[in-house]
Design a protein around this motif. Structure first.
Motif, PDB file in Angstrom:
ATOM      1  N   GLN A  46      -5.825  -4.013   0.940  1.00 20.12           N
ATOM      2  CA  GLN A  46      -5.908  -4.486  -0.446  1.00 20.12           C
ATOM      3  C   GLN A  46      -7.205  -5.250  -0.700  1.00 20.12           C
ATOM      4  O   GLN A  46      -7.415  -5.773  -1.793  1.00 20.12           O
ATOM      5  CB  GLN A  46      -4.711  -5.406  -0.759  1.00 20.12           C
ATOM      6  CG  GLN A  46      -3.372  -4.708  -0.671  1.00 20.12           C
ATOM      7  CD  GLN A  46      -3.188  -3.659  -1.746  1.00 20.12           C
ATOM      8  OE1 GLN A  46      -3.858  -3.681  -2.773  1.00 20.12           O
ATOM      9  NE2 GLN A  46      -2.299  -2.704  -1.508  1.00 20.12           N
ATOM     10  N   CYS A  97       0.839  -1.199   0.000  1.00 20.92           N
ATOM     11  CA  CYS A  97       0.000   0.000   0.000  1.00 20.92           C
ATOM     12  C   CYS A  97       0.873   1.248   0.000  1.00 20.92           C
ATOM     13  O   CYS A  97       1.825   1.354   0.771  1.00 20.92           O
ATOM     14  CB  CYS A  97      -0.884   0.038   1.246  1.00 20.92           C
ATOM     15  SG  CYS A  97      -2.111  -1.254   1.293  1.00 20.92           S
ATOM     16  N   ASN A 111      -3.645   0.742  -3.713  1.00 25.86           N
ATOM     17  CA  ASN A 111      -4.557   0.929  -2.584  1.00 25.86           C
ATOM     18  C   ASN A 111      -5.427   2.167  -2.725  1.00 25.86           C
ATOM     19  O   ASN A 111      -6.383   2.321  -1.987  1.00 25.86           O
ATOM     20  CB  ASN A 111      -3.799   0.937  -1.257  1.00 25.86           C
ATOM     21  CG  ASN A 111      -2.811   2.072  -1.144  1.00 25.86           C
ATOM     22  OD1 ASN A 111      -1.999   2.301  -2.041  1.00 25.86           O
ATOM     23  ND2 ASN A 111      -2.891   2.802  -0.053  1.00 25.86           N
TER      24      ASN A 111
END
Lengths: 693, 155, 420, 183
Positions: free
Chosen positions: A197, A35, A59
């Motif tokens: 995610q 992320c 993300n």
């Protein structure tokens, strides 16, 4: 005496952030989710807040709670700030020079007197790409045998996949899931473990991907799925084999793929031939028609993907389960195409080669399995360990591990915080946090993303890269092999690892979301493995039965290593561990916020609670053959009767002061895959008396 | 330790007034619910259940964190205990009714004969206040704010 | 940080306690011209009337200064020197500060009066005043109290409790001119007269009459009123008004109107100088205009706010609401906000039962309660003052109900709010 | 006039509590203080139904807390945001027991605290912190009309799947937070 002014009430309880300061971009290195994060710093250069990076395509600004919690790990009272040496049981501050000299002297002495095998590394947390490279060079120069995350986390998965496909990595990126028609999630609570995610899976679902979750617990992932198949603990292999059998018997597999790209199909057919769906129903508790429907779905909904988790990898019969499920994906032809393949958080970028001159390489003089390590440490064959990580909480039979480490001649811990392992060390060295180190970070999307150093170190912390280079210098090794910065390390890596040759730092920074690997030259990238149908096995084909010389076989979890020979009367329940969103390994437990979010508990079915005689919040003592710990009961119908589960992170030295759950697991290995087991151990549970909080 | 106080949850109250009776008994000389009404001066309940509309409301000291009565009291009789409850030292009270003038709940009653103000003292000598013990609907909750949050708000 | 607080009454004490709570290490100095523990001026009349002991007048116990670590000094501050950040005491000593709070309160204001130099004329402000009155009162049979405000009435009450026959002389047409309306004043006047006081309204004392005793000392023998009447008495208490003690900041640059003008953080026009209590002119809750609101609750609130800001914790003063509570001849009386509406503005709700000494009046403007008076049964008065403070619209039906019993206010009930 | 609103969809929540921590971080809350809480709920229907009950202020059009607050510390502004003023708050906790959504929280300083819908972020044109982190779009911020459409779409989707859900907070023209609740 009373008072007339309550000053506490006069101060404001909130102080909203102002957003005037610059934001620095980084990549979260906690769960391999990759992320993108934005860090805002205060005037002192300390982290003030962590946000999701809206520009990161993976993300899109979403993050879980963990990266927000880390600032407190960084600046908390548990952080190690300078090198320390244990003198008469207490730690005293020393300089890096002193520490390095002492380690170098001891190291050389043990090599000379006891051989290279007398020194091992327990290094699940070395650091970023720079540290990993330096650590690799150091190991080659000294013959250091390392036990990384493999034995406790990924070995079974990586080994099975390596034998099947020739590569231990996941074959496809998570982002590919939006192209698939069916996603099979086995033993994986990705909604909690990779929450940042998880939107990929909900997005896939929105686009029509059928999401099927196979798990023992009714997880958050299961809750979000189209179909949840609750399976008895440790019976995944039976389900996988029955699926194989059904698919083969009914000709639902991909005959072209099987004939062109696989070896050993006939043997596989034979291995699973007796595994009818009826038999699987008896073992797994999953109705025959559900298994058959799933097999049909898998055959008709193509492409399909498989996402495995620790729930199937860290168990005592993991190898067979992984073999069955991954074999199933292979014979269905679900490899190499968009929207197919196996998603995994193992994403090896491959190792370096031809960096060290052959005459500088030192080979380890003995090899031992991870389970043999305990015995060798206890019996004095091992003299010294270099710890990066927290084996005393993360390795099974934690109490035994702690005792073994305590009994060693010389222990070095290169660590972020004063954890359960560091307190046992002779030398404690301060390590940098991943936000304090630049590097290339691989993720579950099979991309490499470059992160710059985001915050300055505030004490004497050094990265693994610096530590191993300096140590090598002190030991009189050829230190010219070592890079001296994250940037030069990456250039070196590109030169000696053809999987990443095409991925320059500039390219990573210029490409939103980073660059897919392997990528041997600039301009190219491979989103998924085996797109050309050539596998990395010696035959170039999927070795369907190459995992083991023995046939693919189902072993009941009660008869598998760790449990075999134990009495069901004495240990009537099964004990397992599960992860939650607020924690990642043992790192996050040192954060105040994580502490507020999550307290240790043991999940149990109401009827199990009734049997044990506990109510919500009451203390329960869970006992196994390896040890016992006390946890607060959390009563929920999301786990089956007779099954207990807790979070694996906590340590006695952490703010939680909770004995690690791994204390309960005996040292046992999955015979096929090689993982140390940390799930599904037979246990007993008793009310501990006294009410919970 | 944080303040323990009474929380009144109006949606649970059915107006049985058991709390009032329990409070009266506790704060009477005779300690008898049969005798209290005959006492002179007659004791006053410190919790009063009213039905101003369709629901009940208990007028009782909220033990405010930043209390107006403590600031308004010109004798220093109203003060915070070390835990943070607002308690009333009747020895110091002269009956000036400044606290009554500011308490927005009307939770302080004037005892005209005694020239003292009277309000909930949380019956600290009891394990839990008698009004809470007597409430069959659990419309009164006694505890710290955290306990309230865990047991009532998160319920 | 050196904090200097001038004055040790309500505002000063609350400010000191607030600062101590927020800044445990700060150095706090309090200067007062009275060498005693903090006490409540409001209680001096109770002390005079022998209703309470001297001990009860004090609002903090003996350990107050030592426990809070406050350096207490006796002295009279002559001048504040803004440039050198110091104050000058009458002893010539200079005391420096980083943050200064002026909480000097107010002093009786006495217009010139013929014959006022003689023995037997008192003020009733400080504890020492009360002690002097009490001592003198032993040889007194009758007294005149000049002023029918709160101080006057309470002083009269104290003397009455001692068995002295008291005449109250007020220049206004009613008692408690600033706090209540004519009707409620009538109740009080009647009650006072029933209890044996003589209450003269619309009347002024024009001259104090004295006589010489055997030792040649002049002492009070009576007063001459503007009506021509002479009232014999041996003692006079002057309680016609007070003025803020602002002299110490004259020519210092600190803006002064009637009192010392302060902003929402109780800071004066000069940085690091704060003012609170009877000396400060802070914003009024209802009108928003600056005014001196010399009541105990405002003083403590202002002291707390000043203390917070002095210690670096930002806090705003929400504005003063004029509220008053008194018990006159056994009748409780509480008022809040406006006690009279200007003609033609808003509406008034009234309940009046003269024989029960029961009176209630609510002033309503734009659907909001802006003032109230309660006489007799005062239970639940705070609910009404709260509604004024909150400035919420209130259903007239509720107000009608509350005219009977304020505790029945249903505004706290989720389903009953807002009068829908 | 276009109104902005937030939609909280309990059915999507995966209990990761990102929102809770983001809220804490954004608003600088003390340890032990929360404005947003996520509680796990389990119900036995034909099978186990689990959902997450998120509690934070709904910025009601006709706020009970504002009505009950004896000092007017809670005010609903022109913009539809219900804001609590710490300086006025007495810490009496009447709003806490009165709020039908259990959204008022008792802070460690003894007073109460509540969601401001990150008004300071809204002023900069950003969405509330909890919305910005939510990985599953369980919390969405946007034009009220669009959100209503989205909410009704989600509602009918969930109903066709046999879930018992309902939508709250749509009836009043200006309720700033809508909740899609699992029942």
């Amino acid at each position: 005496m009373g008072s007339y002014v309550r000053t506490r009430a006069l101060t404001s309880s909130s102080e909203p952030l102002d957003h005037d300061e610059e934001l620095r971009t980084s990549i979260c290195c906690l769960c391999n989710g990759g992320c993108g994060i934005k860090i805002s710093l205060d005037q002192e250069g300390k982290i003030k807040a962590v946000f999701g990076d809206p520009e990161n395509p993976y993300n899109k600004g979403k993050i879980c709670s963990k990266p927000m919690e880390i600032a407190q790990t960084l600046y908390g009272p548990y952080r190690v700030r300078y090198p320390m040496k244990k003198v008469n049981g207490t730690f005293e501050r020393i300089s890096w020079d002193e520490a390095l000299d002492l380690i170098a002297q001891k190291y050389n002495q043990y090599i000379k007197e006891n051989g290279t095998g007398s020194i091992v590394g327990i290094t699940s947390k070395i650091g970023g790409s720079y540290s990993k490279l330096a650590h690799g060079i150091f190991s080659e120069l000294t013959g250091l045998v390392n036990y990384g995350t493999g034995p406790i986390c990924t070995d079974s998965e990586a080994n099975v996949r390596k034998k099947l496909f020739g590569d231990g990595s996941g074959t496809s990126p998570l982002s590919d899931v939006v192209n698939s028609k069916i996603l099979l999630i086995v033993g994986n609570n990705t909604a909690q473990t990779k929450a940042g995610q998880f939107h990929w899976i909900t997005e896939a679902k929105r686009r029509g991907t059928r999401v099927v979750v196979i798990d023992t617990r009714f997880t958050e992932t299961a809750q979000a799925a189209d179909l949840f198949i609750q399976i008895r603990p440790g019976t995944d292999a039976a389900l996988g084999m029955a699926l194989l059998n059904y698919v083969i018997k009914n000709g639902l597999y991909d005959p072209t793929f099987v004939s062109k790209h696989t070896n050993g199909f006939e043997k596989l057919v034979q291995d699973v031939s007796t595994f009818t769906t009826k038999r699987a129903e008896e073992i797994t508790g999953v109705p025959q028609n559900v298994i058959e429907k799933l097999a049909q779905d898998l055959a008709t909904l193509k492409p399909g993907m498989l996402f495995e988790g620790r729930g199937i990898v860290c168990v005592n019969n993991a190898g067979a389960s992984l073999w069955a499920f991954e074999g199933l994906m292979a014979i269905l032809g679900n490899i190499g195409k968009p929207g197919s393949g196996i998603i995994s958080h193992i994403n090896n970028t491959g190792g370096i080669s031809n960096l060290i001159q052959p005459n500088d390489v030192m080979k380890p003089d003995r090899k031992r399995s991870s389970s043999a390590l305990y015995k060798d440490m206890e019996e004095g064959d091992v003299k010294m360990v270099l710890i990066s990580g927290n084996p005393c909480a993360t390795w099974p039979d934690s109490a035994r591990m702690s005792k073994a480490i305590e009994g060693l001649d010389f222990v070095v811990s290169h660590t972020l915080v004063m954890d359960d392992s560091a307190v046992l060390a002779d030398i404690v060295l301060p390590a940098t946090h991943w936000l304090e180190e630049a590097g290339a970070q691989p993720s579950v999307h099979r991309v490499l993303q470059w992160k710059n150093k985001t915050v300055e170190i505030r004490g004497e912390e050094k990265s693994g890269g610096d530590f191993y280079r300096l140590l090598a210098e002190r030991m009189g090794l050829n230190s010219s092999y070592f890079p001296d910065s994250s940037e030069s390390a990456w250039e070196l890596e590109r030169k000696h690892n053809k999987n990443v040759t095409g991925i320059s730092r500039e390219r990573m920074l210029a490409t939103p979301g980073g660059v897919h690997f392997p990528c041997s030259e600039i301009g190219k990238e491979n989103v998924r493995l085996f797109a050309n149908g050539v596998f990395k096995t010696s035959s170039g084909k999927v070795e369907l039965t190459g995992v083991s010389d023995a046939p693919l076989d189902y072993v009941d979890t009660f008869d598998a290593p760790g449990n075999n020979g134990l009495s069901r009367e004495e240990f009537p329940y099964l004990f397992s561990t599960n992860k939650v969103a607020s924690h990642y390994h043992t790192e996050c437990q040192y954060s105040d916020w994580a502490n507020e979010m999550e307290q240790p508990y043991v999940e149990m079915h109401p009827l199990t609670a009734l049997e044990i005689g506990v109510k919500e919040g009451d203390k329960v003592r869970v006992e196994t053959v390896a040890g016992s710990i006390v946890l607060a009961a959390k009563i929920t119908q999301s786990v089956p009767r007779g099954f207990l589960s807790t979070q694996p992170y906590f340590g006695l030295q952490s703010p939680y002061r909770q004995a690690p759950a791994n204390t309960l697991f005996p040292v046992a290995t999955d015979p096929v895959g090689g993982n140390l087991i940390s799930k599904n151990i037979m246990c007993n549970a008793k009310a501990e008396g006294g009410q919970g909080s | 330790m944080r303040v323990q106080k009474l929380f009144f949850i109006s949606k649970r109250c059915d107006g049985c007034r058991a709390c009032e009776v329990a409070c009266l008994e506790k704060h009477s000389q005779s300690q008898s619910i049969f005798m209290t009404k005959m006492e002179q001066p007659s004791p006053q309940p410190r919790i009063k259940v009213k039905r101003p509309g369709n629901q009940y409301w208990a007028t009782v000291c909220q033990h405010c964190t930043d209390s107006m009565c403590v600031r308004a009291c010109m004798t220093g009789a109203m003060q915070y205990s070390p835990e943070g409850e607002v308690f009333h030292n009747t020895n110091k009270c002269v009956g000036c009714w400044m606290c009554i003038m500011v308490c927005p709940f009307g939770a302080i009653a004037p005892l005209n004969e005694a020239k003292k103000a009277s309000k909930c003292d949380l019956c600290k000598d009891e394990k839990i206040p008698p009004c809470v013990a007597s409430c069959s609907r659990q419309a009164l909750f006694y505890g710290t704010p955290e306990e309230y949050e865990m047991k009532v708000a998160g319920d | 940080m050196r904090y200097l607080i001038i004055g040790n009454s309500a505002a000063g004490v609350f400010a000191a306690e607030t600062i101590r709570g927020l800044d445990p290490d700060g150095q706090i100095t309090m200067i007062s011209n009275e060498d005693c523990l903090p006490y409540s001026r409001c209680l001096t009349s109770y002390y005079l009337g022998n209703e309470i002991s001297e001990e009860m007048v004090y609002i903090r116990d003996k350990a107050f200064y030592t426990e809070t670590g406050i350096d207490f000094q006796v002295g009279y501050v002559v001048r504040v020197d803004v440039d050198s950040k110091s104050v000058l005491l009458d002893s010539g000593e200079k005391v420096t500060y980083d943050k200064l709070l002026i909480a000097t309160g107010s002093s009786p204001f006495n217009p010139p009066l013929e014959g006022s130099g003689i023995e037997g004329i008192f003020e009733l402000r400080t504890l020492d005043d009360a002690k002097a009155v009490a001592e003198f009162a032993l040889k007194v049979k009758s007294a005149v109290v000049m002023g029918a405000g709160l101080v006057g009435l309470k002083g009269a009450h104290g003397l009455h409790e001692l068995g002295i026959s008291v005449t109250i002389v007020g220049s206004a047409p009613q008692v408690l001119r600033h706090s209540i309306d004519v009707e409620s004043a009538e109740i009080l006047t009647r009650r006072l007269e029933e209890d044996g006081y003589r209450v003269l309204l619309n009347t002024k004392v024009t001259k104090v009459l004295g006589e010489e005793d055997a030792d040649g000392r002049m002492s009070v023998s009576g007063v001459l009123l503007n009506t021509g009447e002479q009232i014999p008495c041996q003692m006079i208490i002057r309680a016609v008004g007070v003025r803020p003690n602002v002299k110490l900041v004259s020519d210092s640059g600190v803006s002064v109107n009637y009192g010392i003008i302060v902003d929402d953080e109780m800071q004066t026009s000069v940085k690091d100088i704060y003012a609170a209590g009877d000396v400060a002119e802070a914003s009024d809750l209802l009108s928003g205009e600056k005014s001196v609101n010399a009541i105990w609750p405002s003083a403590t609130e202002q002291g707390t706010v000043a203390g917070c800001n002095m210690a670096g914790v930002k806090r705003k003063y929400l504005g003063s609401l004029a509220v008053n509570s008194a018990v006159i001849s056994g009748v409780g009386i509480i008022s809040a906000g406006l006690v009279n509406l200007p003609p033609g503005e808003g509406s008034v709700l009234r309940a009046y039962e003269p024989n029960k000494n029961f009176y209630r009046k609510f002033m309503i403007k734009d659907g909001r309660l802006v003032g109230m008076i309660m006489v007799g049964d005062i239970e639940g008065a705070g609910i009404l003052s709260g509604l004024i403070r909150k400035r919420a619209k209130v259903d007239p039906n509720y107000l009608n109900k509350m005219l009977v019993n304020p505790i029945e206010y249903p505004g706290y009930l989720p389903v009953e709010r807002g009068g829908q | 006039m276009s109104q902005h609103a937030m939609l909280v969809d309990e059915s999507r929540c995966i209990g990761c509590k990102s929102c809770t921590v983001a809220c804490k971080q954004e608003n600088g809350l003390q340890t032990g203080d929360w404005w947003l809480r996520v509680w796990r709920r389990e119900q036995l229907k034909d099978h186990l139904v689990r959902y997450y009950n998120t509690q934070s202020c709904r910025h009601c059009a006709d706020p009970v807390c504002q009505a009950v607050c004896p000092v007017g510390a809670i005010q609903r502004g022109e913009d539809g945001l219900v804001i609590q003023d710490d300086a006025k708050c007495l810490g009496c906790h009447v709003c806490v027991t009165s709020c039908p959504h259990n959204a008022m929280r008792i802070m460690t300083n003894g007073k109460v605290g509540k969601c401001t819908l990150c008004s300071h972020r809204l002023a900069r044109g950003k969405e509330p912190a909890c919305v910005s982190v939510c990985p599953v779009n369980s919390r969405v911020y946007g034009e009220r009309e669009e959100l209503l459409l989205e909410a009704n779409k989600r509602l009918s989707e969930l109903r066709t799947k046999g879930l018992r859900v309902h939508l709250e907070g749509t009836e009043k023209e200006q309720t700033a937070v809508m909740y899609l609740l699992v029942t």
